[in-house]
Design a protein around this motif. Structure first.
Motif, PDB file in Angstrom:
ATOM      1  N   ILE A 213       9.661  19.539 -12.884  1.00 55.00           N
ATOM      2  CA  ILE A 213      10.299  18.507 -13.713  1.00 55.00           C
ATOM      3  C   ILE A 213      10.449  17.261 -12.854  1.00 55.00           C
ATOM      4  O   ILE A 213      11.038  17.318 -11.768  1.00 55.00           O
ATOM      5  CB  ILE A 213      11.674  18.960 -14.234  1.00 55.00           C
ATOM      6  N   ASN A 214       9.938  16.149 -13.361  1.00 58.28           N
ATOM      7  CA  ASN A 214       9.963  14.892 -12.622  1.00 58.28           C
ATOM      8  C   ASN A 214      10.525  13.799 -13.528  1.00 58.28           C
ATOM      9  O   ASN A 214       9.999  13.557 -14.614  1.00 58.28           O
ATOM     10  CB  ASN A 214       8.557  14.520 -12.163  1.00 58.28           C
ATOM     11  N   THR A 215      11.613  13.128 -13.095  1.00 62.55           N
ATOM     12  CA  THR A 215      12.191  12.065 -13.901  1.00 62.55           C
ATOM     13  C   THR A 215      12.398  10.824 -13.061  1.00 62.55           C
ATOM     14  O   THR A 215      12.681  10.904 -11.862  1.00 62.55           O
ATOM     15  CB  THR A 215      13.544  12.476 -14.524  1.00 62.55           C
ATOM     16  N   TYR A 216      12.294   9.672 -13.743  1.00 61.16           N
ATOM     17  CA  TYR A 216      12.603   8.388 -13.108  1.00 61.16           C
ATOM     18  C   TYR A 216      13.354   7.528 -14.114  1.00 61.16           C
ATOM     19  O   TYR A 216      12.872   7.287 -15.228  1.00 61.16           O
ATOM     20  CB  TYR A 216      11.344   7.670 -12.651  1.00 61.16           C
ATOM     21  N   MET A 217      14.555   7.093 -13.746  1.00 63.12           N
ATOM     22  CA  MET A 217      15.340   6.184 -14.571  1.00 63.12           C
ATOM     23  C   MET A 217      15.250   4.802 -13.941  1.00 63.12           C
ATOM     24  O   MET A 217      15.644   4.618 -12.788  1.00 63.12           O
ATOM     25  CB  MET A 217      16.791   6.652 -14.634  1.00 63.12           C
ATOM     26  N   GLY A 218      14.751   3.839 -14.712  1.00 61.40           N
ATOM     27  CA  GLY A 218      14.528   2.512 -14.181  1.00 61.40           C
ATOM     28  C   GLY A 218      15.780   1.658 -14.163  1.00 61.40           C
ATOM     29  O   GLY A 218      16.742   1.938 -13.455  1.00 61.40           O
ATOM     30  N   THR A 235       6.942  20.594  -6.020  1.00 60.70           N
ATOM     31  CA  THR A 235       8.385  20.391  -5.901  1.00 60.70           C
ATOM     32  C   THR A 235       8.989  20.907  -7.192  1.00 60.70           C
ATOM     33  O   THR A 235       8.454  20.636  -8.270  1.00 60.70           O
ATOM     34  CB  THR A 235       8.726  18.900  -5.706  1.00 60.70           C
ATOM     35  N   GLY A 236      10.090  21.626  -7.100  1.00 63.06           N
ATOM     36  CA  GLY A 236      10.646  22.196  -8.325  1.00 63.06           C
ATOM     37  C   GLY A 236      11.144  21.125  -9.264  1.00 63.06           C
ATOM     38  O   GLY A 236      10.631  20.954 -10.381  1.00 63.06           O
ATOM     39  N   ILE A 237      12.154  20.370  -8.833  1.00 61.82           N
ATOM     40  CA  ILE A 237      12.735  19.297  -9.638  1.00 61.82           C
ATOM     41  C   ILE A 237      12.855  18.051  -8.773  1.00 61.82           C
ATOM     42  O   ILE A 237      13.344  18.123  -7.643  1.00 61.82           O
ATOM     43  CB  ILE A 237      14.126  19.671 -10.186  1.00 61.82           C
ATOM     44  N   SER A 238      12.434  16.914  -9.308  1.00 66.08           N
ATOM     45  CA  SER A 238      12.623  15.624  -8.654  1.00 66.08           C
ATOM     46  C   SER A 238      13.227  14.670  -9.671  1.00 66.08           C
ATOM     47  O   SER A 238      12.664  14.459 -10.750  1.00 66.08           O
ATOM     48  CB  SER A 238      11.302  15.062  -8.121  1.00 66.08           C
ATOM     49  N   ALA A 239      14.386  14.080  -9.336  1.00 65.23           N
ATOM     50  CA  ALA A 239      15.053  13.138 -10.235  1.00 65.23           C
ATOM     51  C   ALA A 239      15.457  11.908  -9.426  1.00 65.23           C
ATOM     52  O   ALA A 239      16.194  12.019  -8.449  1.00 65.23           O
ATOM     53  CB  ALA A 239      16.274  13.772 -10.883  1.00 65.23           C
ATOM     54  N   LEU A 262      14.550  21.093  -4.731  1.00 64.59           N
ATOM     55  CA  LEU A 262      15.192  20.133  -5.630  1.00 64.59           C
ATOM     56  C   LEU A 262      15.456  18.849  -4.874  1.00 64.59           C
ATOM     57  O   LEU A 262      16.055  18.870  -3.794  1.00 64.59           O
ATOM     58  CB  LEU A 262      16.501  20.707  -6.188  1.00 64.59           C
ATOM     59  N   PHE A 263      15.036  17.727  -5.458  1.00 62.84           N
ATOM     60  CA  PHE A 263      15.228  16.418  -4.838  1.00 62.84           C
ATOM     61  C   PHE A 263      15.887  15.498  -5.848  1.00 62.84           C
ATOM     62  O   PHE A 263      15.423  15.370  -6.986  1.00 62.84           O
ATOM     63  CB  PHE A 263      13.893  15.822  -4.396  1.00 62.84           C
ATOM     64  N   ALA A 264      16.994  14.845  -5.441  1.00 60.53           N
ATOM     65  CA  ALA A 264      17.682  13.887  -6.308  1.00 60.53           C
ATOM     66  C   ALA A 264      18.045  12.657  -5.495  1.00 60.53           C
ATOM     67  O   ALA A 264      18.579  12.774  -4.386  1.00 60.53           O
ATOM     68  CB  ALA A 264      18.931  14.516  -6.920  1.00 60.53           C
ATOM     69  N   GLU A 265      17.787  11.463  -6.063  1.00 57.35           N
ATOM     70  CA  GLU A 265      18.030  10.229  -5.323  1.00 57.35           C
ATOM     71  C   GLU A 265      18.470   9.116  -6.260  1.00 57.35           C
ATOM     72  O   GLU A 265      17.878   8.901  -7.317  1.00 57.35           O
ATOM     73  CB  GLU A 265      16.768   9.795  -4.578  1.00 57.35           C
TER      74      GLU A 265
END
Length: 494
Positions: A213-218, A235-239, A262-265
């Motif tokens: 799952i890959n997300t990007y909030m602009g 990568t499992g989850i990147s947000a 899991l990566f969150a930034e």
């Protein structure tokens, strides 16, 4: 006009309504469907059953109903491009399926133009949706209105692309799915508009060659929410969020095959918070990595199961927000078990109730000059370097508690608090260290208090305590087995 080719001589047939179909190169009007079937039979052609979508709300309405079972030999991409300003509503009938893996292309390819309306895809009939990609939604250029919504309790499979790929720049993007798989990625979402990203999965989301799952909030100051069970990917989850908040929950296992589990930034100081709450992480790289640059909220990580980081740090948190908190059970890592670098504005807390088994430091906490209070509570710590290492440059107190064995090749517990801090209190059970069992340096204003209720075994000193500017130094050790000095105290003010 109706073609009468293939009918008996002298026979006239008038058909009203229905759909246009092509038979032997000619368009025919068929009503009802059963009669169309008769015309097919009369022409010697038998139609293949295929999943398809029809604009049942009338031409230009944007209301589509999808019917028919999947047929890989006949199905083609449902390419739906509503006119500007038209809301697109897609629903399925029982038994619907689509498989474009043979013909190529996505199962659904939806494109909305500027000032477009909403897109809502709803499948409550457990449909099987298969294609090179599963469901693609693209909104270009900018539009001030229109949500993007995908709801399905079936299975989405992408044989050479993304299971779900959504780009929006208007309003909310919401995805509620069961099982999704794709080669390039499982679920990929980007929102450059003014709404949330909300992803829920009750099944498995996976990708063989991409991110699960890959997300990007602009630009928006909105929240990304991911609530899933099992996720697998490189990568499992990147947000990632530029200005918003991120919340990630998993009740199953997050698995990565090459990268971080899991990566969150968050990218800017306007960001809100990052909250991660998971059970198991099984990663070929690092386990969980959180980078929070927002000033108005915390960075928190909770794991109720085991974090296995087979190529990096177990839990890695960088925080510039209000406070940071890590609560885990077991962590197994080839690098440091838990690493926290907090240069924020509040408290720092690390708790482990199980075993930390690390190929570097067990727990490493670094807190900046605007932080206040550091609390570390560990059970068992096994490390090839220092067991617990802590550096505090801020105010308030430092409290380190080790309820189980700290087994370290370097220093067992290494604590240091600088000017501006108040107290350091260290409470341990057994410590077995290649270097000093406990080393503590206090440059703060008040006390340094060390209590060891078990055995301190060390290849150097049992306790090395230095109080530079404080008021009182206390050391209470029950049993010390040291190759060097059992106790070395330096109280420069008394």
């Amino acid at each position: 006009m109706t073609s009468q080719r293939g009918l008996p001589t002298g026979t006239r047939m008038i058909l009203r309504g229905g759909r246009l179909k092509k038979v032997n190169g000619l368009l025919i009007s068929c009503a009802p469907l059963a009669l169309c079937g008769g015309l097919y039979l009369g022409s010697g052609i038998v139609p293949a059953t295929a999943g398809s979508c029809t604009e049942t709300g009338g031409v230009g309405s944007g209301i589509y109903t999808c019917t028919g079972a999947a047929n890989a030999g006949a199905d083609t991409t449902e390419d739906l491009d509503p006119a500007a300003g038209v809301d697109l509503e897609i629903t399925t009938d029982p038994g619907f399926g689509i498989d474009t893996s043979t013909s190529g292309g996505a199962a659904f390819d939806i494109y909305t133009t500027g000032n477009g309306g909403s897109v809502q895809f709803t499948d409550t009939n457990a449909s099987n949706i298969t294609g090179e990609s599963g469901i693609l939604i693209d909104q270009t250029p900018f539009s001030s209105v229109g949500i993007r919504s995908i709801t399905t309790n079936g299975t989405i499979t992408a044989t050479n692309g993304f299971g779900i790929d959504v780009y929006g720049n208007s309003d909310d993007i919401t995805i509620e799915v069961n099982d999704v798989s794709g080669t390039a990625g499982g679920i990929d979402v980007e929102n450059d508009g003014f709404g949330v990203i909300d992803i829920t999965s009750t099944g498995d989301v996976s990708s063989t060659n991409g991110i699960g799952i890959n997300t990007y909030m602009g630009d928006p100051f909105d929240t990304t929410t991911i609530d899933v069970v099992n996720v697998t990917g490189t990568t499992g989850i990147s947000a990632v969020s530029r200005n918003g908040s991120i919340g990630i929950t998993s009740s199953g296992t997050i698995t990565s095959t090459t990268g971080t589990g899991l990566f969150a930034e968050t990218l800017s100081g306007y960001s809100g918070y990052i909250d991660v709450d998971v059970v198991e992480v099984d990663s070929a790289g690092g386990g969980i990595e959180v980078i929070h640059r927002g000033y108005s909220g915390p960075a928190t990580v909770t794991a109720t199961g085991t974090i296995d980081a087979n190529g990096g740090i177990g839990v890695d948190v960088t925080n510039r927000g209000t406070y940071s908190a890590v609560e885990v059970v077991d962590v197994n890592s080839t690098d440091t078990g838990i690493y926290v670098d907090d240069d924020g504005f509040g408290a720092v807390s690390v708790t482990s109730t199980g075993t930390i088994d690390a190929g570097n430091k067990g727990i490493n906490v670094q807190s900046g000059n605007l932080t206040y209070d550091v609390t570390i509570i560990a059970n068992e710590v096994i490390a090839t370097d220092n067991g617990i290492e802590q550096r505090h440059y801020g105010g308030g107190n430092v409290a380190i508690t080790a309820n189980g064995l700290v087994d370290a090749d370097g220093l067992g517990i290494d604590a240091r608090a600088y000017a501006g801090s108040e107290n350091i209190v260290i409470t341990t059970s057994d410590v077995d260290a290649g270097d000093d069992a406990i080393e503590a340096d206090h440059y703060g204003t008040r006390i340094l208090d060390i209590n060891a209720s078990g055995t301190l075994t060390s290849g150097n000193r049992g306790v090395d305590a230095e109080l530079v500017n404080g008021t009182n130094l206390y050391v209470d050790a029950v049993d010390v087995d040291a190759q060097g000095d059992g106790l070395c105290r330096d109280h420069r003010n008394g």
